[in-house]
Design a protein around this motif. Structure first.
Motif, PDB file in Angstrom:
ATOM      1  N   THR A  64      36.917  60.928  -1.327  1.00  0.00           N
ATOM      2  CA  THR A  64      37.874  61.726  -2.077  1.00  0.00           C
ATOM      3  C   THR A  64      37.212  62.500  -3.225  1.00  0.00           C
ATOM      4  N   ARG A  65      36.120  62.000  -3.734  1.00  0.00           N
ATOM      5  CA  ARG A  65      35.456  62.695  -4.829  1.00  0.00           C
ATOM      6  C   ARG A  65      33.995  62.277  -4.883  1.00  0.00           C
ATOM      7  N   ALA A  66      33.192  63.090  -5.520  1.00  0.00           N
ATOM      8  CA  ALA A  66      31.766  62.789  -5.627  1.00  0.00           C
ATOM      9  C   ALA A  66      31.556  61.541  -6.478  1.00  0.00           C
ATOM     10  N   ARG A  67      30.531  60.802  -6.161  1.00  0.00           N
ATOM     11  CA  ARG A  67      30.234  59.597  -6.918  1.00  0.00           C
ATOM     12  C   ARG A  67      29.578  59.944  -8.249  1.00  0.00           C
ATOM     13  N   LYS A  68      29.813  59.080  -9.209  1.00  0.00           N
ATOM     14  CA  LYS A  68      29.186  59.257 -10.518  1.00  0.00           C
ATOM     15  C   LYS A  68      27.705  58.926 -10.415  1.00  0.00           C
ATOM     16  N   PRO A  69      26.895  59.504 -11.297  1.00  0.00           N
ATOM     17  CA  PRO A  69      25.462  59.160 -11.295  1.00  0.00           C
ATOM     18  C   PRO A  69      25.276  57.656 -11.459  1.00  0.00           C
ATOM     19  N   GLU A  70      24.341  57.113 -10.723  1.00  0.00           N
ATOM     20  CA  GLU A  70      24.112  55.678 -10.760  1.00  0.00           C
ATOM     21  C   GLU A  70      23.377  55.257 -12.017  1.00  0.00           C
ATOM     22  N   THR A  71      23.726  54.092 -12.503  1.00  0.00           N
ATOM     23  CA  THR A  71      22.997  53.481 -13.611  1.00  0.00           C
ATOM     24  C   THR A  71      22.785  52.008 -13.287  1.00  0.00           C
ATOM     25  N   ALA A  72      21.718  51.455 -13.802  1.00  0.00           N
ATOM     26  CA  ALA A  72      21.452  50.035 -13.621  1.00  0.00           C
ATOM     27  C   ALA A  72      22.231  49.237 -14.666  1.00  0.00           C
ATOM     28  N   ARG A  73      22.504  47.989 -14.347  1.00  0.00           N
ATOM     29  CA  ARG A  73      23.202  47.123 -15.297  1.00  0.00           C
ATOM     30  C   ARG A  73      22.359  46.928 -16.553  1.00  0.00           C
ATOM     31  N   ALA A  74      22.988  47.103 -17.696  1.00  0.00           N
ATOM     32  CA  ALA A  74      22.261  47.029 -18.967  1.00  0.00           C
ATOM     33  C   ALA A  74      21.597  45.674 -19.154  1.00  0.00           C
ATOM     34  N   GLY A 107      17.869  52.656  -6.766  1.00  0.00           N
ATOM     35  CA  GLY A 107      19.151  52.888  -6.121  1.00  0.00           C
ATOM     36  C   GLY A 107      18.997  53.053  -4.615  1.00  0.00           C
ATOM     37  N   PRO A 108      20.106  53.142  -3.870  1.00  0.00           N
ATOM     38  CA  PRO A 108      20.045  53.214  -2.406  1.00  0.00           C
ATOM     39  C   PRO A 108      19.345  54.451  -1.861  1.00  0.00           C
ATOM     40  N   HIS A 109      19.282  55.522  -2.646  1.00  0.00           N
ATOM     41  CA  HIS A 109      18.600  56.742  -2.220  1.00  0.00           C
ATOM     42  C   HIS A 109      17.209  56.848  -2.821  1.00  0.00           C
ATOM     43  N   ARG A 110      16.712  55.739  -3.336  1.00  0.00           N
ATOM     44  CA  ARG A 110      15.375  55.600  -3.930  1.00  0.00           C
ATOM     45  C   ARG A 110      15.247  56.322  -5.260  1.00  0.00           C
ATOM     46  N   ASP A 111      16.372  56.445  -5.989  1.00  0.00           N
ATOM     47  CA  ASP A 111      16.315  56.914  -7.367  1.00  0.00           C
ATOM     48  C   ASP A 111      15.830  55.767  -8.245  1.00  0.00           C
ATOM     49  N   VAL A 158      11.341  56.412   4.208  1.00  0.00           N
ATOM     50  CA  VAL A 158      12.341  57.102   5.026  1.00  0.00           C
ATOM     51  C   VAL A 158      13.220  56.092   5.761  1.00  0.00           C
ATOM     52  N   ALA A 159      12.588  55.096   6.375  1.00  0.00           N
ATOM     53  CA  ALA A 159      13.346  54.085   7.119  1.00  0.00           C
ATOM     54  C   ALA A 159      14.241  53.279   6.189  1.00  0.00           C
ATOM     55  N   GLY A 160      13.779  53.028   4.972  1.00  0.00           N
ATOM     56  CA  GLY A 160      14.586  52.284   4.017  1.00  0.00           C
ATOM     57  C   GLY A 160      15.807  53.056   3.559  1.00  0.00           C
ATOM     58  N   VAL A 161      15.670  54.359   3.371  1.00  0.00           N
ATOM     59  CA  VAL A 161      16.817  55.180   2.985  1.00  0.00           C
ATOM     60  C   VAL A 161      17.855  55.199   4.099  1.00  0.00           C
ATOM     61  N   ARG A 162      17.404  55.320   5.343  1.00  0.00           N
ATOM     62  CA  ARG A 162      18.352  55.286   6.471  1.00  0.00           C
ATOM     63  C   ARG A 162      19.059  53.934   6.540  1.00  0.00           C
ATOM     64  N   MET A 172      26.296  58.934   6.201  1.00  0.00           N
ATOM     65  CA  MET A 172      25.301  59.999   6.147  1.00  0.00           C
ATOM     66  C   MET A 172      25.810  61.274   5.486  1.00  0.00           C
ATOM     67  N   ASP A 173      27.110  61.329   5.159  1.00  0.00           N
ATOM     68  CA  ASP A 173      27.625  62.520   4.482  1.00  0.00           C
ATOM     69  C   ASP A 173      27.716  62.333   2.971  1.00  0.00           C
ATOM     70  N   ASP A 174      27.102  61.277   2.460  1.00  0.00           N
ATOM     71  CA  ASP A 174      27.056  61.073   1.020  1.00  0.00           C
ATOM     72  C   ASP A 174      26.433  62.298   0.361  1.00  0.00           C
ATOM     73  N   PRO A 175      27.101  62.895  -0.644  1.00  0.00           N
ATOM     74  CA  PRO A 175      26.591  64.134  -1.240  1.00  0.00           C
ATOM     75  C   PRO A 175      25.172  64.012  -1.778  1.00  0.00           C
ATOM     76  N   ARG A 176      24.870  62.887  -2.410  1.00  0.00           N
ATOM     77  CA  ARG A 176      23.521  62.691  -2.955  1.00  0.00           C
ATOM     78  C   ARG A 176      22.488  62.660  -1.836  1.00  0.00           C
ATOM     79  N   LEU A 177      22.802  61.954  -0.750  1.00  0.00           N
ATOM     80  CA  LEU A 177      21.879  61.872   0.381  1.00  0.00           C
ATOM     81  C   LEU A 177      21.725  63.232   1.055  1.00  0.00           C
ATOM     82  N   THR A 178      22.829  63.929   1.234  1.00  0.00           N
ATOM     83  CA  THR A 178      22.781  65.252   1.875  1.00  0.00           C
ATOM     84  C   THR A 178      21.896  66.215   1.089  1.00  0.00           C
TER      85      THR A 178
END
Length: 295
Positions: free
Chosen positions: A100-110, A128-132, A178-182, A189-195
């Motif tokens: 329904t909407r784009a995800r907020k930027p990821e942050t690690a737990r303080a 993060g899941p996209h290797r950020d 690459v394999a880890g991101v998949r 696979m339509d995640d905006p950050r991944l795309t």
């Protein structure tokens, strides 16, 4: 009928093209237009009709049975993670949650960030899941500048010219990334950050395009990695990748050196080059707060 670009069809096609017909004792029918197995050959080995298999790749066959998926996984030589990925892709499209909407930027737990910053002998990084890179302690950044928070490890591996110097085993590292991101993305696979990330790398790196097209799926939870560091030279460290149950999709990577090895000496030397914290000495060993994260 042109093939539709369904995730299941793309995965089956990519894995089919990686197979060696001669290794499967298939008859030689002359030159092949594309590498790997033909559709009808894979269907024959899996015990399904060629018409039905073609429909699977084209996206017109729905809900293949467990027996069919197991047979395809066996012929394709998929490991447990890739087989689980195949099952996820085979689920009906309507089972995926609507975006329904784009995800907020990821942050690690303080609390976790504060914990790893207190470790003076173990490089640690939260990814993060996209290797950020969401967070890292000083020793991790000293070990590898690509661990600097705000960077993306997948982008750095393919677009930073220094990556080939940092990672002596660059191809292995790149394939694993690459394999880890998949594996992390699963069917989403339509995640905006991944795309955005995949689109950028596909445009700028032919090596990424080739590796992404393989559809490898692998999530490594432990192993060893070689680095070339400008201060201590070549250093090999073991790593453990722990899932943070408080932040789904995020992992904590902790690096350690083999006891009484030259690599342990190098890691200690690297630690001595760090500035001393203003609030005094920090604890040297991970505490018990990581008992909940699981592999």
């Amino acid at each position: 009928m042109p093939d539709s670009a369904t995730p299941l069809g793309e995965f089956l096609r990519a894995r089919r093209h990686l197979l060696d017909p001669s290794a499967l004792n298939l008859p030689d029918h002359g030159r092949r237009r594309q590498p790997g197995l033909r559709r009808e050959e894979l269907a024959l080995l899996a015990g399904v009709s060629s018409h039905y298999y073609a429909r699977l790749e084209q996206g017109t066959a729905r809900n293949p049975s467990r027996a069919v998926l197991d047979a395809l996984a066996g012929v394709l030589g998929l490991n447990a993670e890739a087989t689980a990925h195949l099952y996820r892709l085979a689920q009906p499209a309507y089972s995926a949650p609507a975006r329904t909407r784009a995800r907020k930027p990821e942050t690690a737990r303080a609390s976790l960030v504060e914990l790893i910053k207190g470790w003076s002998e173990q490089p640690a990084v939260i990814i993060g899941p996209h290797r950020d890179v969401l967070a890292a302690n000083d020793l991790a950044v000293a070990l590898n500048a690509q661990f600097t928070p705000g960077r993306n490890l997948l982008r750095e591996v393919f677009l930073d010219l220094a990556a080939h110097d940092i990672y002596p085993d660059w191809e292995e590292v790149a394939l694993g990334a690459v394999a880890g991101v998949r594996a992390s993305a699963g069917t989403d696979m339509d995640d905006p950050r991944l795309t955005q990330l995949v689109g950028e790398l596909a445009l700028k790196s032919a090596q990424f395009r080739a590796m992404w097209a393989r559809h490898d799926v692998r999530e490594r939870t432990s192993g060893a990695k070689r680095f070339h560091n400008p201060v201590v030279g070549s250093i090999t460290l073991r790593y453990e990748s722990l899932a943070d149950t408080g932040a789904p999709g995020q992992t904590l990577m902790i690096f350690t050196a083999e006891a009484d090895s030259t690599h342990e000496q190098s890691l200690r030397l690297l630690a001595t080059a760090l500035p001393v914290a203003a609030d005094g000495p920090r604890p040297a060993r991970p505490g018990h707060a990581l008992a909940n994260p699981t592999e």
